[in-house]
Motif scaffolding. Structure first.
Motif, PDB file in Angstrom:
ATOM      1  N   VAL A   4       0.856  -1.184   0.000  1.00  0.00           N
ATOM      2  CA  VAL A   4       0.000   0.000   0.000  1.00  0.00           C
ATOM      3  C   VAL A   4       0.892   1.234   0.000  1.00  0.00           C
ATOM      4  O   VAL A   4       2.115   1.150   0.177  1.00  0.00           O
ATOM      5  CB  VAL A   4      -0.943   0.034   1.226  1.00  0.00           C
ATOM      6  N   THR A   5       0.253   2.367  -0.185  1.00  0.00           N
ATOM      7  CA  THR A   5       0.934   3.656  -0.082  1.00  0.00           C
ATOM      8  C   THR A   5       0.236   4.482   0.980  1.00  0.00           C
ATOM      9  O   THR A   5      -0.968   4.746   0.875  1.00  0.00           O
ATOM     10  CB  THR A   5       0.921   4.404  -1.415  1.00  0.00           C
ATOM     11  N   GLY A  61      16.672   3.265   1.986  1.00  0.00           N
ATOM     12  CA  GLY A  61      17.167   3.646   0.675  1.00  0.00           C
ATOM     13  C   GLY A  61      18.368   4.552   0.685  1.00  0.00           C
ATOM     14  O   GLY A  61      18.989   4.770  -0.345  1.00  0.00           O
ATOM     15  N   GLY A  62      18.714   5.144   1.821  1.00  0.00           N
ATOM     16  CA  GLY A  62      19.876   6.029   1.761  1.00  0.00           C
ATOM     17  C   GLY A  62      19.927   7.014   2.897  1.00  0.00           C
ATOM     18  O   GLY A  62      19.692   6.672   4.045  1.00  0.00           O
ATOM     19  N   GLY A  63      20.203   8.263   2.551  1.00  0.00           N
ATOM     20  CA  GLY A  63      20.524   9.273   3.547  1.00  0.00           C
ATOM     21  C   GLY A  63      19.313   9.837   4.251  1.00  0.00           C
ATOM     22  O   GLY A  63      18.171   9.455   4.026  1.00  0.00           O
ATOM     23  N   ALA A  99       4.697   7.022   1.807  1.00  0.00           N
ATOM     24  CA  ALA A  99       5.549   5.852   2.037  1.00  0.00           C
ATOM     25  C   ALA A  99       4.887   4.636   1.396  1.00  0.00           C
ATOM     26  O   ALA A  99       3.750   4.292   1.738  1.00  0.00           O
ATOM     27  CB  ALA A  99       5.757   5.621   3.524  1.00  0.00           C
ATOM     28  N   ALA A 100       5.585   3.995   0.459  1.00  0.00           N
ATOM     29  CA  ALA A 100       5.066   2.818  -0.246  1.00  0.00           C
ATOM     30  C   ALA A 100       5.802   1.582   0.238  1.00  0.00           C
ATOM     31  O   ALA A 100       7.040   1.572   0.330  1.00  0.00           O
ATOM     32  CB  ALA A 100       5.230   2.986  -1.754  1.00  0.00           C
ATOM     33  N   ALA A 157      10.406   0.697   3.185  1.00  0.00           N
ATOM     34  CA  ALA A 157       9.538   1.656   2.507  1.00  0.00           C
ATOM     35  C   ALA A 157      10.331   2.513   1.544  1.00  0.00           C
ATOM     36  O   ALA A 157      11.538   2.757   1.724  1.00  0.00           O
ATOM     37  CB  ALA A 157       8.836   2.542   3.536  1.00  0.00           C
ATOM     38  N   SER A 158       9.628   2.975   0.538  1.00  0.00           N
ATOM     39  CA  SER A 158      10.149   3.975  -0.381  1.00  0.00           C
ATOM     40  C   SER A 158       9.441   5.291  -0.063  1.00  0.00           C
ATOM     41  O   SER A 158       8.226   5.414  -0.248  1.00  0.00           O
ATOM     42  CB  SER A 158       9.892   3.545  -1.826  1.00  0.00           C
TER      43      SER A 158
END
Length: 611
Positions: free
Chosen positions: A141-142, A187-189, A200-201, A231-232
């Protein structure tokens, strides 16, 4: 001759009437004086009762709330409220008929227990129709929402707490939602800040226990019942200016500047000292800190606040203890603002300031009430802090230990030198560990035997490292080369801490696995409670004897001993010629002596023995 005889009888009668009048007047003066003196002591007794009533209410509330973690209901059975109402009526009747302090204490306990039931029922979570956990079915979901908590940056991920506004399912339908979601961005910083609106997906699911750690209960204390572990995250709208967002940005800037001036793991350690951040600390070094019993120096907790107090008190050792309270409180407030003023930091700061005041004033009863009222306010707002937040329990117990056992630990550590704050550091550590270590054992099943030695060795270096580190950050903004030069000195201090802790962690049996049951924990804390009550009763008996309420064997019958009142400055007892009670007692004693002198040889007064 008859005329002289009649004149003598007349004069004798007048003299007897005059003596009886004087005795009557003396009796009235004595009665009035004793009433006034009794009223003065009754007022003092009323103050004692007020403190006891408060303690009875607060302790009953906290103990009942702690017990109700195993019986959480949105609506308790009717029999519970009927029983509490009956107990309230019986205790109120006992107060009206008996009028004793015991029944007042019973009533305070009943009110505390009733309020605990009502508070737990009020705060028990019941998901609503649009609660976000209804969508936590393990599907992609998002979630759209706003970041409401301080972003927690770790080595490989950053955690955000979102207040959800809506959820978009796989089919593309947008459904209104409410509640908090923990989002882990791997994913990173560190890209987003407090107040930003993001989407947030990922796979939305409910929290579950991790081995022996009840992760789901820990998150429920923060009102989180759903999470996205991978999450992305995309920012939809940047936050407007606010005080909290400014503090968050300042903290991020400080951590970035630390990374520029110091290498790892020194940068992570300094960030932990200054801002409470724990990202970047190697796993082996973190384990060494845990074995040495100094993990608290890189976490915003009661132990960290205690070290701030100790550092300030040690640097101002030439000042009287009372004068060090205000600088200590100011340092705590500045430190909390620097680390973001999170709920745990504010809680630890309140506990630390109260412990600081108790340490300086030596007013255990008043400090005890302040600590209990603070705990009452926090637990009444959110009972889950008492149940699932280890930091709250350890902070509370550490400050209780500092306020209650400071006198004993000061005597035990009296032979240690004051230089570099060694005695103060050892005293504070011992006080805190008397009450906090057993609960830490119950939670983590591990005891650091070498912790007192580690704290003594680390404590002198902590204020130096924080001072030099802060100075290097400030100077580097104006002159980067000079800031780098100062940072080299700070690197040396941090290296000593890291090397010393790593060496102490290698000592055999530095940390011992010691699982302990609930029965042993209960017996230990009941023993501490018994010792505190016994000490208070002995002090109360000493005060009662010192005030002159009991009669002296050497004093003549019917004469009251001189009144003695406590000196506010010295804490001892002294005669008070100017006190109202003392003056009234002396007036009463002089009146009694005059009455007996006038009535001596003529029989006893028709009033009997004067009291």
């Amino acid at each position: 001759m008859h005329r002289n005889s009649a004149k003598g009888v007349l004069l004798g009668g007048r003299t007897q009437k005059t003596a009886e009048g004087k005795r009557e007047q003396t009796y009235r003066e004595t009665r009035d004086a004793q009433r006034l003196v009794g009223g003065a002591f009754a007022l003092d007794a009323l103050n004692v009762r007020a403190s006891r009533i408060s303690i009875a209410f607060l302790v009953s509330f906290l103990l009942t709330t702690f017990s109700l973690q195993w019986w959480q209901e949105r609506s308790y059975p009717l029999i519970v409220w009927i029983s509490l109402g009956t107990a309230f009526a019986l205790t109120l009747g006992g107060i009206l008929t008996r009028r004793t302090e015991r029944w007042i204490l019973y009533l305070a306990c009943v009110i505390g227990i009733s309020l605990a039931f009502a508070d737990v029922a009020r705060t028990t979570h019941t998901p609503g129709e649009h609660a976000v956990e209804h969508f936590a079915l393990g599907e992609f979901v998002t979630v759209n929402g706003r970041i409401i908590g301080e972003p927690d940056q770790r080595t490989l991920a950053t955690q955000y707490t979102l207040e959800a506004s809506d959820v978009k399912n796989r089919s593309g339908a947008t459904i209104p939602a409410e509640g908090r979601v923990l989002v882990v961005d791997r994913g990173g910083g560190f890209d987003y800040g407090l107040g930003d609106r993001v989407s947030a997906a990922g796979i939305l699911e409910k929290p579950e226990p991790v081995e022996d750690f009840r992760y789901d209960l820990y998150l429920s204390e923060q009102g989180i019942y759903a999470l996205i572990s991978r999450a992305s995250v995309t920012r939809e709208e940047k936050a407007m200016w606010s005080v909290r967002s400014s503090l968050s940005s300042l903290r991020a800037s400080i951590e970035d500047r630390i990374d520029q001036l110091y290498p790892e793991p020194h940068a992570s350690l300094l960030a932990g000292l200054l801002t409470g951040a724990r990202s970047g600390l190697p796993t082996d070094l973190e384990e060494a800190f845990r074995r040495a019993g100094v993990m608290h120096i890189i976490a915003v907790s009661g132990y960290n606040i205690t070290l701030v107090i100790t550092a300030v008190f040690a640097m101002l050792f030439w000042l009287p203890l009372k004068w060090r309270v205000v600088p200590g409180a100011i340092a705590i407030v500045l430190f909390v603002l620097l680390v973001g003023a999170s709920a745990s930091a504010v809680r630890a700061a309140i506990m630390g300031i109260l412990g600081c005041i108790a340490l300086a004033l030596g007013r255990e009863t008043h400090a005890r009430l302040g600590i209990l009222w603070t705990a009452f306010a926090m637990v009444a707002w959110n009972p889950k802090e008492l149940w699932y937040d280890a930091g709250f329990a350890l902070s509370f117990l550490a400050v209780i230990g500092i306020s209650e056992f400071q006198g004993i630990c000061t005597k035990l550590c009296g032979r240690f030198p004051r230089a570099l704050g060694i005695r103060d550091s050892l005293t504070m550590t011992c006080c805190a560990q008397i009450t906090a270590v057993p609960w830490s054992l119950a939670l983590f099943h591990s005891l650091s035997v070498i912790a007192p030695l580690s704290n003594i060795l680390v404590a002198p270096l902590i204020p130096i490292s924080m001072l030099v580190g802060s100075l290097s950050l400030v100077v580097s903004v104006l002159s980067p080369p000079l800031g780098q030069l100062i940072a080299f000195v700070g690197w040396g201090c941090l290296s000593l801490i890291i090397s010393g802790i790593a060496l102490l962690a290698k000592v055999p049996f530095a940390s011992v696995d010691m699982p302990i049951g609930r029965t042993a924990i209960t017996v230990y804390y009941l023993f501490l409670l018994f010792m505190i009550i016994r000490r208070d009763r002995l002090q109360s008996a000493t005060l009662t004897t010192g005030t002159g309420e009991s009669s002296s064997p050497s004093a003549p019958r019917g004469r009251a001993p001189p009144a003695r009142v406590p000196s506010r400055e010295s804490g001892t007892y002294r005669k008070s010629p100017s006190s109202r009670a003392g003056a009234l007692r002396r007036t009463s004693a002089r009146a009694l002596r005059g009455a007996r002198a006038s009535g001596r040889g003529r029989g006893r007064s028709h009033h009997g023995d004067l009291p």
